[in-house]
Enzyme design. Sequence first.
Site, mmCIF file in Angstrom:
data_model
loop_
_atom_site.group_PDB
_atom_site.id
_atom_site.type_symbol
_atom_site.label_atom_id
_atom_site.label_comp_id
_atom_site.label_asym_id
_atom_site.label_seq_id
_atom_site.Cartn_x
_atom_site.Cartn_y
_atom_site.Cartn_z
ATOM 1 N N ASP A 67 0.809 -1.223 0.000
ATOM 2 C CA ASP A 67 0.000 0.000 0.000
ATOM 3 C C ASP A 67 0.840 1.269 0.000
ATOM 4 O OD1 ASP A 67 0.957 -0.397 2.589
ATOM 5 O OD2 ASP A 67 -0.986 -0.850 3.439
ATOM 6 N N ASN A 136 -7.773 -3.437 14.347
ATOM 7 C CA ASN A 136 -9.147 -3.773 13.938
ATOM 8 C C ASN A 136 -9.178 -4.883 12.888
ATOM 9 O OD1 ASN A 136 -8.241 -2.503 11.668
ATOM 10 N ND2 ASN A 136 -9.671 -0.792 11.733
ATOM 11 N N HIS A 138 -7.305 -5.052 10.145
ATOM 12 C CA HIS A 138 -7.010 -4.701 8.751
ATOM 13 C C HIS A 138 -5.697 -5.315 8.292
ATOM 14 C CE1 HIS A 138 -4.960 -0.796 10.191
ATOM 15 N NE2 HIS A 138 -4.052 -1.298 9.388
ATOM 16 N N GLU A 143 -9.789 -2.109 5.369
ATOM 17 C CA GLU A 143 -10.453 -1.881 6.646
ATOM 18 C C GLU A 143 -11.661 -2.816 6.802
ATOM 19 O OE1 GLU A 143 -9.125 -0.141 8.839
ATOM 20 O OE2 GLU A 143 -8.438 1.838 8.187
HETATM 21 C C1 GLP Z 1 -0.662 0.051 8.792
HETATM 22 C C2 GLP Z 1 -0.270 -0.692 7.508
HETATM 23 C C3 GLP Z 1 -0.419 -2.173 7.663
HETATM 24 C C4 GLP Z 1 0.184 -2.601 8.998
HETATM 25 C C5 GLP Z 1 -0.672 -2.047 10.128
HETATM 26 C C6 GLP Z 1 -0.101 -2.340 11.514
HETATM 27 O O1 GLP Z 1 -1.819 0.808 8.704
HETATM 28 N N1 GLP Z 1 -0.944 -0.265 6.327
HETATM 29 O O2 GLP Z 1 0.228 -2.828 6.582
HETATM 30 O O3 GLP Z 1 0.202 -3.995 9.109
HETATM 31 O O4 GLP Z 1 -0.895 -0.674 9.984
HETATM 32 O O5 GLP Z 1 0.956 -1.494 11.806
HETATM 33 P P1 GLP Z 1 2.003 -1.726 12.966
HETATM 34 O O6 GLP Z 1 2.887 -2.835 12.515
HETATM 35 O O7 GLP Z 1 2.752 -0.422 13.080
HETATM 36 O O8 GLP Z 1 1.237 -2.066 14.176
#
Ligand code: GLP
Length: 243
Positions: A67, A136, A138, A143
């Site tokens: 992304d 959540n 995702h 989402e």
């Molecule tokens: C972000 C990314 C995801 C990631 C998630 C968790 O929004 N787009 O790919 O897995 O959040 O992030 P973190 O690893 O900082 O908890």
Amino acid sequence: MNLIETVSYEEMSIKAAEIIFEKVKNKPASTLGLATGGTPLGTYRELINIYNKERTSFQHLSTINLDEYVGLADDHPQSYHMYMHEHLFKYLDIPASQTHLPDGLAKDLDGECARYDKLIEQLGGVDLQLLGIGQNGHIGFNEPGTLFNTRTHVETLTESTRKANARYFSNQSDVPTHAITMGIQSIFQSREILLLASGIKKAEAIRRLIEGDVTEDFPASILKNHANLTVIADREALSKSTI
Ligand code: GLP
């Protein structure tokens, strides 16, 4: 689901890096699906260590990221382009032309999504997809409520995701409201999936992933139907799950 419990974030990172390295060793021209966020930082660090120790080359590898934020230029400090450059790409010999992320500044966003899907196809699909998980549920930026059959698309970020990611920006209001993300179907089509989770903040999401139903309200749940899913989670992330 192959579940690996580790004692710490460090052990999770080492295990993940070893799995990725083995993959590349066995198939140097692999396509790796890469993720951003706090979770994979240690994995990238360990991967760079192994790469240096083994004096190997990743020149045949291609990478495709999940992304990118809409509205951020490649050289914006909080763009995922920048994240990947700073935490991984600048240490490896993958030619820049073989590292791919969506273009957050594309004028025609739908066209950019279609280009990205085509690119995944041209690369022969993703051999190994690395994933974190949002609180959540995702994955990428898909989402809750995103249909399981989605390909690359523009997603409106939920307030909880914008809040979770606000730590990287000066203000929460600076966090972009939209992102281009590989869809759930695009992710699911990867030949192998490696999902990482660390810390108490992820414990509820991991419990739901392990114990809950497969539902579009919790995007990661679809991964339970994948034939080759490995979850590496540390003790804290597993602390609410009965395993
Ligand atoms: C972000 C990314 C995801 C990631 C998630 C968790 O929004 N787009 O790919 O897995 O959040 O992030 P973190 O690893 O900082 O908890």
